[in-house]
Scaffold this active site. Sequence first.
Site, PDB file in Angstrom:
ATOM      1  N   ARG A 153      55.698  -5.810  -4.788  1.00 44.76           N
ATOM      2  CA  ARG A 153      54.267  -5.450  -4.885  1.00 44.76           C
ATOM      3  C   ARG A 153      53.922  -4.939  -6.282  1.00 44.76           C
ATOM      4  NH1 ARG A 153      52.089  -1.188  -0.715  1.00 44.76           N
ATOM      5  NH2 ARG A 153      53.341   0.153  -2.031  1.00 44.76           N
ATOM      6  N   ARG A 201      40.143   4.651 -27.712  1.00 41.31           N
ATOM      7  CA  ARG A 201      39.328   4.441 -26.510  1.00 41.31           C
ATOM      8  C   ARG A 201      38.323   3.305 -26.703  1.00 41.31           C
ATOM      9  NH1 ARG A 201      34.617   5.808 -23.937  1.00 41.31           N
ATOM     10  NH2 ARG A 201      34.835   5.994 -21.686  1.00 41.31           N
ATOM     11  N   GLU A 255      41.536   1.375   6.230  1.00 42.78           N
ATOM     12  CA  GLU A 255      42.831   2.065   6.255  1.00 42.78           C
ATOM     13  C   GLU A 255      42.578   3.566   6.217  1.00 42.78           C
ATOM     14  OE1 GLU A 255      45.116   0.929   2.715  1.00 42.78           O
ATOM     15  OE2 GLU A 255      43.285   0.768   1.550  1.00 42.78           O
ATOM     16  N   TYR A 308      51.003   1.926  -9.694  1.00 41.01           N
ATOM     17  CA  TYR A 308      52.110   2.796  -9.311  1.00 41.01           C
ATOM     18  C   TYR A 308      52.780   2.293  -8.049  1.00 41.01           C
ATOM     19  CZ  TYR A 308      49.472   5.054  -5.492  1.00 41.01           C
ATOM     20  OH  TYR A 308      48.797   5.302  -4.331  1.00 41.01           O
ATOM     21  N   LYS A 364      47.550  -1.723  -6.329  1.00 34.85           N
ATOM     22  CA  LYS A 364      47.930  -0.304  -6.184  1.00 34.85           C
ATOM     23  C   LYS A 364      47.696   0.430  -7.509  1.00 34.85           C
ATOM     24  CE  LYS A 364      51.486   2.434  -3.807  1.00 34.85           C
ATOM     25  NZ  LYS A 364      50.593   3.171  -2.928  1.00 34.85           N
TER      26      LYS A 364
HETATM   27  N1  PDD Z   1      50.314   5.403  -0.584  1.00 32.59           N
HETATM   28  N2  PDD Z   1      47.019   2.324   1.767  1.00 32.59           N
HETATM   29  C1  PDD Z   1      46.853   3.147   0.716  1.00 32.59           C
HETATM   30  C2  PDD Z   1      45.484   3.336   0.164  1.00 32.59           C
HETATM   31  C3  PDD Z   1      47.968   3.803   0.154  1.00 32.59           C
HETATM   32  O1  PDD Z   1      47.806   4.612  -0.892  1.00 32.59           O
HETATM   33  C4  PDD Z   1      49.248   3.605   0.727  1.00 32.59           C
HETATM   34  C5  PDD Z   1      50.489   4.265   0.191  1.00 32.59           C
HETATM   35  C6  PDD Z   1      49.358   2.740   1.840  1.00 32.59           C
HETATM   36  C7  PDD Z   1      50.684   2.443   2.496  1.00 32.59           C
HETATM   37  O2  PDD Z   1      51.463   1.597   1.688  1.00 32.59           O
HETATM   38  P1  PDD Z   1      53.063   1.665   1.722  1.00 32.59           P
HETATM   39  O3  PDD Z   1      53.452   1.460   3.131  1.00 32.59           O
HETATM   40  O4  PDD Z   1      53.503   0.548   0.854  1.00 32.59           O
HETATM   41  O5  PDD Z   1      53.432   3.027   1.220  1.00 32.59           O
HETATM   42  C8  PDD Z   1      48.225   2.112   2.317  1.00 32.59           C
HETATM   43  C9  PDD Z   1      51.436   6.064  -1.192  1.00 32.59           C
HETATM   44  C10 PDD Z   1      52.483   6.509  -0.229  1.00 32.59           C
HETATM   45  C11 PDD Z   1      50.931   7.174  -2.083  1.00 32.59           C
HETATM   46  O6  PDD Z   1      49.922   6.950  -2.726  1.00 32.59           O
HETATM   47  O7  PDD Z   1      51.567   8.236  -2.158  1.00 32.59           O
END
Ligand code: PDD
Length: 283
Positions: A51, A99, A178, A32, A146
């Site tokens: 990304r 599945r 993070e 996503y 992601k």
């Molecule tokens: N999340 N680390 C994680 C685990 C994240 O889920 C996100 C972003 C970030 C920051 O990445 P970016 O700057 O590209 O948004 C770091 C989004 C906002 C979400 O899941 O809603």
Amino acid sequence: MRSVYVNGKWVPEQEAEISVFDRGFLFADAVYEVAAVIGGKLIDYPGHATRLGRSLHELGMAMPVSEHEMLDLHREAIRRNEVVEGLVYLQVTRGAADRDFLIDPASKPGLVMFTQEKQVTANPKVEIGLKVKCVPDLRWARRDIKTVQLLYSSLMKTEAAREGLDDVLLVEDGVVTEASSANLHIVDADGTIVTPPLSRALLPGITRGSVLSIARDNAMPVREDTVSTAALASAREVFITSATSFVMPVVEIDGRSVGEGVPGPITRRMRELYIAKSMATAT
Ligand code: PDD
């Protein structure tokens, strides 16, 4: 009522449907992106698009639409839903198949998009700052992709909220990776912004990348380096970055104040610079 995009069609949100056999639902086999919208325009869109391509590549999934169509769909989502400030969420899933742990190479990826209204610039937490706690990072080991596999972060954030906190910082082998859904940065005793280097342990945040380049452009000292729990505890300022929170100050960690316990000057300046730059370059 929102208009959402599901596999080639715009439909009212109540009518949006996905198969129970979708591998995104059964195996979290989906990636996503979330891009912020200010003044009806997309923030940092090229970074998010790049990304997405990388995440899909890592999972051996094809991009369901062309680059050009993807941007058009984002704009269409904003237009149909009259979003002034908020976000566009998109998810690419492997698609539906009976599945099976074995991935069928012929499965056809699906694409879903929706918008959310959100006050991204005037967030009241900017003035107050966030209170967080550290928890072990027990997510899977490919956090650079992601994927929608967000359960651990979601459970931890919920636990933190139950304790009256805003978020968690995730710790592995004595270093902070993070936050639950944002990248971590500290300002050390010398006034240098320190942010963990990219690796499989954390998401290559688009906001993180913008913040690093803004720091370099403005002669603000910056270094990519691991942040130990000791470095975190002695930091002058701590902030986190994400597409939907931009730059957010952290003022309390595990019950102890960061610096004076109020958002610090470097964090404030970085937020202002980030918002100014992203509005000037919005798509
Ligand atoms: N999340 N680390 C994680 C685990 C994240 O889920 C996100 C972003 C970030 C920051 O990445 P970016 O700057 O590209 O948004 C770091 C989004 C906002 C979400 O899941 O809603």
